[in-house]
Design a protein around this motif. Structure first.
Motif, mmCIF file in Angstrom:
data_model
loop_
_atom_site.group_PDB
_atom_site.id
_atom_site.type_symbol
_atom_site.label_atom_id
_atom_site.label_comp_id
_atom_site.label_asym_id
_atom_site.label_seq_id
_atom_site.Cartn_x
_atom_site.Cartn_y
_atom_site.Cartn_z
ATOM 1 N N ALA A 128 14.427 4.526 -6.974
ATOM 2 C CA ALA A 128 15.568 4.951 -7.795
ATOM 3 C C ALA A 128 15.115 5.926 -8.876
ATOM 4 C CB ALA A 128 16.257 3.740 -8.416
ATOM 5 N N THR A 129 13.998 5.630 -9.504
ATOM 6 C CA THR A 129 13.467 6.509 -10.551
ATOM 7 C C THR A 129 13.135 7.885 -9.983
ATOM 8 O OG1 THR A 129 12.547 4.599 -11.691
ATOM 9 C CG2 THR A 129 11.634 6.734 -12.280
ATOM 10 N N GLN A 130 12.490 7.903 -8.820
ATOM 11 C CA GLN A 130 12.112 9.172 -8.201
ATOM 12 C C GLN A 130 13.339 9.972 -7.741
ATOM 13 O OE1 GLN A 130 9.200 10.780 -8.033
ATOM 14 N NE2 GLN A 130 8.286 9.128 -9.210
ATOM 15 N N VAL A 131 14.314 9.276 -7.167
ATOM 16 C CA VAL A 131 15.537 9.951 -6.712
ATOM 17 C C VAL A 131 16.266 10.565 -7.897
ATOM 18 C CG1 VAL A 131 17.856 9.507 -5.773
ATOM 19 C CG2 VAL A 131 15.822 8.632 -4.595
ATOM 20 N N GLU A 132 16.336 9.817 -8.988
ATOM 21 C CA GLU A 132 17.020 10.349 -10.177
ATOM 22 C C GLU A 132 16.245 11.519 -10.759
ATOM 23 O OE1 GLU A 132 19.725 8.666 -13.732
ATOM 24 O OE2 GLU A 132 17.961 7.469 -13.242
ATOM 25 N N ILE A 170 9.021 9.797 -2.548
ATOM 26 C CA ILE A 170 10.248 9.234 -1.985
ATOM 27 C C ILE A 170 10.025 8.818 -0.533
ATOM 28 C CG2 ILE A 170 12.592 9.864 -1.239
ATOM 29 C CD1 ILE A 170 12.786 11.433 -3.938
ATOM 30 N N SER A 171 9.342 9.643 0.227
ATOM 31 C CA SER A 171 9.065 9.322 1.625
ATOM 32 C C SER A 171 8.233 8.042 1.751
ATOM 33 C CB SER A 171 8.341 10.495 2.288
ATOM 34 O OG SER A 171 7.978 10.175 3.601
ATOM 35 N N LEU A 172 7.182 7.933 0.956
ATOM 36 C CA LEU A 172 6.327 6.744 1.002
ATOM 37 C C LEU A 172 7.069 5.496 0.527
ATOM 38 C CD1 LEU A 172 3.113 8.504 -0.249
ATOM 39 C CD2 LEU A 172 3.291 7.227 1.909
ATOM 40 N N LEU A 173 7.904 5.647 -0.484
ATOM 41 C CA LEU A 173 8.670 4.505 -0.975
ATOM 42 C C LEU A 173 9.690 4.043 0.068
ATOM 43 C CD1 LEU A 173 9.025 5.675 -4.652
ATOM 44 C CD2 LEU A 173 7.692 3.704 -3.853
ATOM 45 N N HIS A 174 10.289 5.006 0.791
ATOM 46 C CA HIS A 174 11.192 4.639 1.886
ATOM 47 C C HIS A 174 10.435 3.863 2.964
ATOM 48 C CE1 HIS A 174 15.159 6.205 1.016
ATOM 49 N NE2 HIS A 174 14.650 7.363 0.616
ATOM 50 N N GLN A 175 9.186 4.266 3.240
ATOM 51 C CA GLN A 175 8.372 3.538 4.220
ATOM 52 C C GLN A 175 8.121 2.107 3.751
ATOM 53 O OE1 GLN A 175 4.684 5.493 5.207
ATOM 54 N NE2 GLN A 175 5.703 7.412 5.715
ATOM 55 N N ALA A 176 7.788 1.962 2.474
ATOM 56 C CA ALA A 176 7.533 0.627 1.928
ATOM 57 C C ALA A 176 8.775 -0.249 2.061
ATOM 58 C CB ALA A 176 7.096 0.722 0.463
ATOM 59 N N LEU A 198 1.404 6.847 -6.655
ATOM 60 C CA LEU A 198 0.402 7.890 -6.819
ATOM 61 C C LEU A 198 1.037 9.272 -6.687
ATOM 62 C CD1 LEU A 198 -2.535 9.007 -6.959
ATOM 63 C CD2 LEU A 198 -2.659 8.620 -4.483
ATOM 64 N N GLU A 199 1.813 9.471 -5.638
ATOM 65 C CA GLU A 199 2.442 10.791 -5.431
ATOM 66 C C GLU A 199 3.446 11.099 -6.542
ATOM 67 O OE1 GLU A 199 1.450 13.161 -3.518
ATOM 68 O OE2 GLU A 199 -0.058 11.878 -2.612
ATOM 69 N N GLY A 200 4.141 10.085 -7.024
ATOM 70 C CA GLY A 200 5.053 10.295 -8.146
ATOM 71 C C GLY A 200 4.304 10.720 -9.394
ATOM 72 N N ASP A 201 3.165 10.075 -9.659
ATOM 73 C CA ASP A 201 2.348 10.446 -10.819
ATOM 74 C C ASP A 201 1.769 11.851 -10.673
ATOM 75 O OD1 ASP A 201 2.867 8.061 -12.075
ATOM 76 O OD2 ASP A 201 0.902 7.167 -11.662
ATOM 77 N N ARG A 202 1.538 12.261 -9.459
ATOM 78 C CA ARG A 202 1.042 13.618 -9.199
ATOM 79 C C ARG A 202 2.150 14.659 -9.321
ATOM 80 N NH1 ARG A 202 -2.802 13.072 -3.795
ATOM 81 N NH2 ARG A 202 -4.771 12.839 -4.930
ATOM 82 N N GLY A 203 3.389 14.184 -9.422
ATOM 83 C CA GLY A 203 4.515 15.102 -9.544
ATOM 84 C C GLY A 203 5.084 15.531 -8.203
ATOM 85 N N VAL A 231 0.848 -1.198 0.000
ATOM 86 C CA VAL A 231 0.000 0.000 0.000
ATOM 87 C C VAL A 231 0.882 1.246 0.000
ATOM 88 C CG1 VAL A 231 -1.808 1.281 1.203
ATOM 89 C CG2 VAL A 231 -1.900 -1.216 1.132
ATOM 90 N N ASP A 232 1.947 1.235 0.813
ATOM 91 C CA ASP A 232 2.885 2.366 0.806
ATOM 92 C C ASP A 232 3.489 2.547 -0.584
ATOM 93 O OD1 ASP A 232 2.560 2.986 3.532
ATOM 94 O OD2 ASP A 232 4.111 1.556 4.119
ATOM 95 N N TYR A 233 3.833 1.435 -1.226
ATOM 96 C CA TYR A 233 4.378 1.482 -2.587
ATOM 97 C C TYR A 233 3.384 2.142 -3.547
ATOM 98 C CZ TYR A 233 5.229 -0.325 -7.299
ATOM 99 O OH TYR A 233 5.379 -0.433 -8.657
ATOM 100 N N LEU A 234 2.123 1.711 -3.493
ATOM 101 C CA LEU A 234 1.111 2.280 -4.393
ATOM 102 C C LEU A 234 0.872 3.759 -4.102
ATOM 103 C CD1 LEU A 234 -1.380 -0.714 -4.503
ATOM 104 C CD2 LEU A 234 0.033 0.135 -6.397
ATOM 105 N N LEU A 235 0.878 4.124 -2.832
ATOM 106 C CA LEU A 235 0.745 5.545 -2.496
ATOM 107 C C LEU A 235 1.958 6.327 -3.004
ATOM 108 C CD1 LEU A 235 -0.783 5.201 1.078
ATOM 109 C CD2 LEU A 235 -1.885 6.291 -0.900
#
Length: 184
Positions: free
Chosen positions: A105-109, A84-90, A73-78, A66-70
């Protein structure tokens, strides 16, 4: 199952109706909300996806998926920082969630901060600790280590790539030889 099948084959109308029905029949089951959220996310209806995924998160607060999907979602929202925060939680909940790691990795880059290349290299190395033969990640690690000027990592990574190159087309092997020469 009809809603999930509809989601998988792209029958969005049926998937929406059946997933809605599933969440009405068993509102405390996070899987229905997750699937219904994925449908909204795929349709790029971000507000609706957020509502559904937040409901799933309330029902399953420790579920890394769920954290991954959130995070998606935030990445798609820009919103890279929130993503990054939610992905770190996941990843904190499940360090072997390779999808979350690669999306991170994609978001960090994409964010391109001062230390993003260092973080990227660490993420790629973490993925390789779980899947050491992942060729796509090996190529990414070679790219980032070359960019950083980390010749030790670059040479080791190119050697791993080379060990898998038997049977590759001649033009690809020629490019690999050029990379080996440059790395040397």
């Amino acid at each position: 199952y009809v809603g999930l099948a509809g989601l998988q084959v792209g029958d969005d109308v049926r998937a929406d109706a059946k997933l809605q029905q599933a969440t009405e029949l068993v509102p405390a089951e996070p899987a229905g909300w997750i699937d219904w959220g994925v449908l909204a996310l795929r349709q790029r209806n971000f507000d609706l996806a957020a509502q559904r995924l937040e409901r799933a998160h309330t029902l399953a607060p420790n579920d890394d998926r769920v954290d991954y999907l959130l995070g998606l979602l935030e990445g798609d929202r820009g919103n890279s920082a929130a993503s990054i925060s939610l992905l770190h939680q996941a990843i904190a909940r499940n360090p072997r969630n390779l999808r979350a790691l690669y999306t991170l990795a994609t978001q960090v880059e994409r964010q391109g901060s001062e230390n993003s290349d260092v973080e990227l290299q660490k993420i790629f190395e973490q993925i390789l600790s779980v899947q050491p033969e992942n060729l796509a990640v090996l190529v990414d690690l070679a790219r980032v280590s070359a960019k950083r000027g980390d010749t030790t990592t670059l040479r080791a990574t190119v050697a791993k790539i080379d060990s898998r190159s038997h049977g590759w087309p001649p033009e690809i092997q020629q490019q690999l030889q050029q990379l080996q020469t440059a790395a040397a």
